[in-house]
Design a protein around this motif. Structure first.
Motif, PDB file in Angstrom:
ATOM      1  N   VAL A  95      55.245  -3.248 -16.888  1.00 25.47           N
ATOM      2  CA  VAL A  95      54.401  -3.070 -16.059  1.00 25.47           C
ATOM      3  C   VAL A  95      52.935  -4.319 -16.731  1.00 25.47           C
ATOM      4  O   VAL A  95      52.719  -5.030 -15.989  1.00 25.47           O
ATOM      5  N   GLU A  96      52.576  -3.994 -17.770  1.00 32.88           N
ATOM      6  CA  GLU A  96      51.340  -4.993 -18.225  1.00 32.88           C
ATOM      7  C   GLU A  96      51.774  -6.519 -18.252  1.00 32.88           C
ATOM      8  O   GLU A  96      51.664  -7.630 -18.280  1.00 32.88           O
ATOM      9  N   GLU A  97      53.699  -6.611 -19.068  1.00 39.06           N
ATOM     10  CA  GLU A  97      54.132  -7.569 -18.721  1.00 39.06           C
ATOM     11  C   GLU A  97      54.320  -8.088 -17.464  1.00 39.06           C
ATOM     12  O   GLU A  97      53.996  -9.279 -17.360  1.00 39.06           O
ATOM     13  N   MET A  98      54.292  -7.817 -16.199  1.00 38.56           N
ATOM     14  CA  MET A  98      54.853  -7.934 -15.014  1.00 38.56           C
ATOM     15  C   MET A  98      53.091  -8.252 -14.662  1.00 38.56           C
ATOM     16  O   MET A  98      53.155 -10.178 -14.315  1.00 38.56           O
ATOM     17  N   ILE A  99      52.320  -7.983 -15.023  1.00 39.89           N
ATOM     18  CA  ILE A  99      51.079  -8.476 -14.349  1.00 39.89           C
ATOM     19  C   ILE A  99      50.924  -9.507 -14.863  1.00 39.89           C
ATOM     20  O   ILE A  99      50.741 -10.772 -14.592  1.00 39.89           O
ATOM     21  N   ILE A 199      50.454  -3.864  -9.629  1.00 42.70           N
ATOM     22  CA  ILE A 199      51.460  -5.363  -9.390  1.00 42.70           C
ATOM     23  C   ILE A 199      51.145  -6.525  -8.216  1.00 42.70           C
ATOM     24  O   ILE A 199      50.783  -7.338  -8.157  1.00 42.70           O
ATOM     25  N   CYS A 200      50.680  -5.517  -6.954  1.00 41.08           N
ATOM     26  CA  CYS A 200      50.871  -6.625  -5.559  1.00 41.08           C
ATOM     27  C   CYS A 200      49.110  -6.859  -5.704  1.00 41.08           C
ATOM     28  O   CYS A 200      48.720  -7.723  -4.945  1.00 41.08           O
ATOM     29  N   ALA A 201      48.493  -5.294  -6.486  1.00 42.27           N
ATOM     30  CA  ALA A 201      46.698  -5.771  -6.063  1.00 42.27           C
ATOM     31  C   ALA A 201      46.783  -7.418  -6.738  1.00 42.27           C
ATOM     32  O   ALA A 201      45.890  -8.297  -6.042  1.00 42.27           O
ATOM     33  N   VAL A 208      50.107 -14.892  -5.519  1.00 39.44           N
ATOM     34  CA  VAL A 208      51.682 -15.301  -5.630  1.00 39.44           C
ATOM     35  C   VAL A 208      52.412 -14.203  -5.134  1.00 39.44           C
ATOM     36  O   VAL A 208      51.704 -12.959  -4.815  1.00 39.44           O
ATOM     37  N   ARG A 209      53.361 -14.889  -4.649  1.00 45.05           N
ATOM     38  CA  ARG A 209      54.491 -13.336  -3.564  1.00 45.05           C
ATOM     39  C   ARG A 209      54.812 -12.704  -4.905  1.00 45.05           C
ATOM     40  O   ARG A 209      55.184 -13.047  -5.395  1.00 45.05           O
ATOM     41  N   ILE A 210      55.276 -11.032  -4.319  1.00 46.73           N
ATOM     42  CA  ILE A 210      56.209 -10.852  -4.868  1.00 46.73           C
ATOM     43  C   ILE A 210      57.796 -10.366  -4.250  1.00 46.73           C
ATOM     44  O   ILE A 210      57.611  -9.727  -2.927  1.00 46.73           O
ATOM     45  N   ILE A 211      58.263 -10.296  -4.606  1.00 46.34           N
ATOM     46  CA  ILE A 211      59.913 -10.061  -4.293  1.00 46.34           C
ATOM     47  C   ILE A 211      61.068  -8.885  -5.129  1.00 46.34           C
ATOM     48  O   ILE A 211      60.892  -8.768  -6.040  1.00 46.34           O
ATOM     49  N   ILE A 212      60.849  -7.546  -4.155  1.00 46.07           N
ATOM     50  CA  ILE A 212      61.872  -6.496  -4.761  1.00 46.07           C
ATOM     51  C   ILE A 212      62.889  -6.831  -4.501  1.00 46.07           C
ATOM     52  O   ILE A 212      63.312  -6.744  -3.576  1.00 46.07           O
ATOM     53  N   GLU A 233      50.667  -1.982   3.217  1.00 45.85           N
ATOM     54  CA  GLU A 233      49.288  -2.250   3.018  1.00 45.85           C
ATOM     55  C   GLU A 233      49.530  -3.396   2.482  1.00 45.85           C
ATOM     56  O   GLU A 233      48.143  -3.967   2.934  1.00 45.85           O
ATOM     57  N   PHE A 234      50.496  -4.394   2.099  1.00 45.26           N
ATOM     58  CA  PHE A 234      49.996  -5.929   1.073  1.00 45.26           C
ATOM     59  C   PHE A 234      50.295  -6.835   2.252  1.00 45.26           C
ATOM     60  O   PHE A 234      49.860  -7.742   1.849  1.00 45.26           O
TER      61      PHE A 234
END
Length: 488
Positions: A95-99, A199-201, A208-212, A233-234
């Protein structure tokens, strides 16, 4: 190499065997690095990938950034309860790396907007992909959550894995749930919910867009539930995260699943009813042989050494279409339905800057015919206007101008290292304020990216069939010749 089926089919076994022989491990890793790794992976770290991002943007191509840690193929296709998804790293570290990945992507876009020599449009087209199985200590928890979601549904008119409901995740906070989930599962899945929101926040904060990403069907009901909750939510059209120029969160629809046409119709309706924007990435799907094999193994006796099947489908037919022709037809039909939704959205948005998009599309495909149909469909629906002749191989094709309102809603994507000629074709055929096409660029240490490389090699084997490999080699030869003699 990817066009030699026997080599690709036996590559995982061959690499594993060579890596176990003393003295050959280093040589094997060096060979993989200068071939498959350099072809399909942007670098070992997010920062090392920046030259790739700059080179792509100079050609009017954006990036879908991905920290490539995922479930090993053998673990993902068995029902083992100790299936580790993280390649030895803790979920917290991933998670830290994705941030960090989000911050690197945002910093890159900020520098472009500040005028650092990008050589191309400066729209924010560096997005980040998230794979949920990488964020859990045991990916089997997603399978068990998916099983609970299926059992809790009273009825469904949509083939497995069905469509998500806003109540799918209620079990995680129920006081006394009746469920196959263990206490450890619930704790891990709650932690996943917190991580995804974090991550999304950060992505919302940095633009930055997030793709699941979609994964195997036995994970998908759970992935759908998380993705829908994140979009509610987002992507709220009147929410606390500010006006969006595009949906912040995108979910992935796999056209090879028999459910997908009905799933897209449901998703469009649910987004309208729920007051949030639908972010949709449409792909064909990358796990077809495994899906068919797992489904058959679940309903037929198998050798004890093979282990139990992870398939959780209650239906007689596999969740995927039987033939590629059916998948192609489903992809094109879904693309048309999504373009219709964009056309309706644009009709109400043109002439005002106050209305945020209610739908955003990323067409992930390496198929030339599908790309041409989508471009033609955009022109027919008034989403693009032909402005001049195209210098490509088709004399009737022209360059299409896409205005900002449409450019916020439609884009194309291909994998890094694959189909560069299609990517360049799309970039040359579209004229827009921001890149219309992006490349999926993974990064990570060689040991972390091996599962991804195995899937890419298999997919490239399919893409390079039917003479495509010969055309790729001919094109590469022309480029090399041009570089040597100053014409490239």
């Amino acid at each position: 190499m990817c066009s030699l089926p026997p080599l690709v089919d036996h590559a995982p076994w061959l690499l594993d065997t060579l890596a176990r022989i003393p003295g050959l491990r280093s040589l094997t890793e060096a060979l993989v690095r200068i071939t498959f790794f350099d072809q399909f992976v942007g670098g070992d770290s997010a920062e090392e990938t920046l030259p790739v991002l700059r080179a792509l943007r100079s050609g009017n191509v954006g990036t879908l950034f991905a920290y490539s840690v995922e479930v090993d193929e053998a673990e993902a296709t068995t029902a083992s309860s100790d299936a580790s998804a993280n390649g030895g790293q803790t979920p917290e570290a991933i998670v830290e790396e994705m941030i960090h990945c989000i911050d690197v992507a945002a910093d890159f876009e900020d520098r472009l907007q500040d005028g650092e020599g990008s050589g191309g449009p400066s729209g924010r087209r560096t997005w980040v992909a998230v794979k949920l199985t990488a964020l859990l200590p045991d990916a089997g928890a997603l399978i068990r959550l998916s099983s609970h979601i299926l059992a809790a549904r009273t009825r469904s008119d949509v083939p497995f894995p069905g469509t998500p409901s806003s109540s799918d995740l209620n079990v995680l906070w129920a006081r006394s749930p009746t469920t196959p989930l263990t206490r450890a599962d619930i704790d891990a899945l709650r932690a996943l919910h917190v991580s995804l929101n974090r991550i999304c926040a950060r992505a919302a904060q940095r633009g930055v867009r997030i793709i699941i990403d979609a994964e195997y069907s036995w994970y998908q009901p759970a992935i759908d539930a998380y993705a829908e909750g994140l979009m509610r939510e987002f992507n709220a059209l009147r929410g606390s995260h500010g006006a969006q120029t595009q949906p912040l969160v995108y979910t992935t629809f796999q056209a090879y699943l028999r459910r997908t046409p009905a799933h897209i119709a449901h998703a469009l309706h649910d987004a309208r009813a729920g007051g949030y924007a639908l972010g949709a990435k449409l792909v064909r799907g990358a796990y077809h042989p495994h899906e068919v094999a797992a489904h058959h193994a679940a309903s037929a006796p198998a050798p004890a050494s093979a282990g139990p099947s992870p398939s959780i489908s209650p239906e007689a037919h596999p969740p995927v279409w039987a033939t590629k022709r059916e998948t192609d037809a489903a992809y094109d039909a879904c693309a048309a339905a999504l373009l219709d939704a964009v056309a309706a959205d644009v009709a109400g948005a043109r002439g005002t800057d106050a209305r945020a998009p209610s739908v955003g599309l990323l067409f992930g495909t390496h198929n030339w015919a599908s790309c041409r149909r989508i471009l033609d469909g955009m022109e027919r629906r008034g989403l693009a206007a032909r402005v001049r002749a195209h210098t490509g191989t088709q004399p009737d094709e022209g360059v299409l101008r896409v205005d900002r309102v449409v450019g916020e809603r439609v884009s194309f994507g291909q994998l890094y290292g694959m189909c560069a000629d299609l990517t360049q074709y799309l970039a040359a055929r579209t004229e827009s304020a921001a890149p219309m096409v992006i490349k999926y660029v993974p990064y990570g240490a060689l040991s972390e990216t091996l599962p991804y490389l195995a899937r890419r090699a298999i997919e490239n084997k399919t893409v390079l069939g039917g003479g495509a490999a010969a055309r790729e080699r001919a094109r590469a030869g022309e480029l090399i010749w041009g570089k040597i003699f100053g014409r490239g």
